[in-house]
Design a protein around this motif. Structure first.
Motif, short mmCIF file in Angstrom:
data_model
loop_
_atom_site.label_atom_id
_atom_site.label_comp_id
_atom_site.label_asym_id
_atom_site.label_seq_id
_atom_site.Cartn_x
_atom_site.Cartn_y
_atom_site.Cartn_z
N ALA A 31 8.06 -12.33 -8.31
CA ALA A 31 9.21 -12.28 -9.21
C ALA A 31 8.76 -12.22 -10.67
N CYS A 32 7.76 -13.02 -11.04
CA CYS A 32 7.27 -13.03 -12.42
C CYS A 32 6.62 -11.70 -12.78
N ILE A 33 5.76 -11.21 -11.90
CA ILE A 33 5.10 -9.92 -12.15
C ILE A 33 6.13 -8.81 -12.20
N GLY A 34 7.07 -8.81 -11.26
CA GLY A 34 8.11 -7.78 -11.25
C GLY A 34 8.92 -7.78 -12.52
N ALA A 35 9.25 -8.96 -13.02
CA ALA A 35 10.02 -9.04 -14.27
C ALA A 35 9.20 -8.50 -15.44
N MET A 36 7.94 -8.91 -15.54
CA MET A 36 7.11 -8.43 -16.64
C MET A 36 6.93 -6.92 -16.60
N LEU A 37 6.63 -6.40 -15.43
CA LEU A 37 6.39 -4.96 -15.32
C LEU A 37 7.65 -4.14 -15.48
N CYS A 38 8.77 -4.68 -15.03
CA CYS A 38 10.04 -3.98 -15.21
C CYS A 38 10.36 -3.84 -16.70
N VAL A 39 10.18 -4.90 -17.45
CA VAL A 39 10.45 -4.85 -18.88
C VAL A 39 9.43 -3.94 -19.57
N ALA A 40 8.18 -3.95 -19.10
CA ALA A 40 7.12 -3.14 -19.73
C ALA A 40 7.25 -1.64 -19.45
N THR A 41 7.96 -1.27 -18.40
CA THR A 41 8.08 0.14 -18.03
C THR A 41 8.72 0.93 -19.17
N LEU A 82 -2.53 -10.44 -8.23
CA LEU A 82 -2.42 -9.44 -7.16
C LEU A 82 -3.63 -9.50 -6.22
N GLU A 83 -4.77 -9.84 -6.79
CA GLU A 83 -5.98 -10.01 -5.96
C GLU A 83 -5.84 -11.24 -5.05
N THR A 84 -5.24 -12.30 -5.57
CA THR A 84 -5.01 -13.51 -4.78
C THR A 84 -4.03 -13.25 -3.64
N HIS A 85 -2.96 -12.55 -3.96
CA HIS A 85 -1.91 -12.25 -2.97
C HIS A 85 -2.00 -10.78 -2.58
N ARG A 86 -2.99 -10.45 -1.78
CA ARG A 86 -3.30 -9.06 -1.44
C ARG A 86 -2.18 -8.32 -0.71
N SER A 124 3.47 -6.32 -2.51
CA SER A 124 3.71 -4.89 -2.75
C SER A 124 4.99 -4.70 -3.55
N PHE A 125 4.94 -3.71 -4.42
CA PHE A 125 6.13 -3.33 -5.19
C PHE A 125 6.60 -1.93 -4.78
N ALA A 126 6.07 -1.44 -3.68
CA ALA A 126 6.48 -0.16 -3.09
C ALA A 126 6.49 0.98 -4.12
N GLY A 127 5.50 1.00 -4.99
CA GLY A 127 5.36 2.09 -5.95
C GLY A 127 6.23 1.98 -7.20
N GLU A 128 7.03 0.92 -7.33
CA GLU A 128 7.95 0.81 -8.46
C GLU A 128 7.22 0.84 -9.81
N ALA A 149 3.37 3.76 -12.51
CA ALA A 149 3.11 4.33 -13.84
C ALA A 149 2.37 3.36 -14.76
N LEU A 150 2.36 2.08 -14.42
CA LEU A 150 1.69 1.08 -15.26
C LEU A 150 0.30 0.71 -14.76
N ARG A 151 -0.12 1.27 -13.66
CA ARG A 151 -1.40 0.89 -13.04
C ARG A 151 -2.57 1.08 -14.01
N GLU A 152 -2.66 2.25 -14.63
CA GLU A 152 -3.77 2.52 -15.55
C GLU A 152 -3.72 1.61 -16.77
N TRP A 153 -2.52 1.38 -17.30
CA TRP A 153 -2.37 0.49 -18.44
C TRP A 153 -2.86 -0.92 -18.09
N LEU A 154 -2.48 -1.41 -16.92
CA LEU A 154 -2.95 -2.74 -16.50
C LEU A 154 -4.46 -2.81 -16.46
N ARG A 155 -5.07 -1.84 -15.82
CA ARG A 155 -6.53 -1.85 -15.69
C ARG A 155 -7.21 -1.75 -17.06
#
Length: 112
Positions: free
Chosen positions: A56-66, A88-92, A95-99, A102-108
């Protein structure tokens, strides 16, 4: 309930562009902290023990960041990208089913 609050924020920002813009414009909440810092604190406090709260926390952050470079910068400034990837490494199985693909590269990039 941190999960319910984060889920509500995620849903609101996904479905309501005005609410998302308002959150981004509010540099400080009543607590005196930025929205990015509050979401990160919830993830840090609950994320390792509770996958639903972490999601929920990650989803909220990434949703706002999109599509919001300003909020992405705020998240990067408080170290959220690294913490998101660590969680995400801890909870392997999370999944966000691709939502947020677009932020994957930015995160890395920000987590380096």
């Amino acid at each position: 309930n941190p999960r319910a609050k984060a889920m509500a924020l995620w849903a609101t920002c996904r479905d309501n562009p005005r609410a998302k813009a308002s959150l981004i414009r509010s540099s400080r909440l009543r607590s005196g902290k930025s929205p990015a810092a509050v979401l990160l604190a919830a993830l840090e406090f609950h994320g390792e023990q509770s996958e639903p709260i972490a999601k929920a926390c990650i989803g909220a952050m990434l949703c706002v960041a999109t599509n919001e470079p300003e909020f992405q910068s705020e998240l990067a400034a408080v170290g959220a990208p690294r913490r998101i990837l660590e969680t995400l490494e801890t909870h392997r199985n999370m999944s966000f089913a691709g939502e947020f693909d677009a932020l994957r590269e930015w995160l890395r990039e920000c987590a380096r």
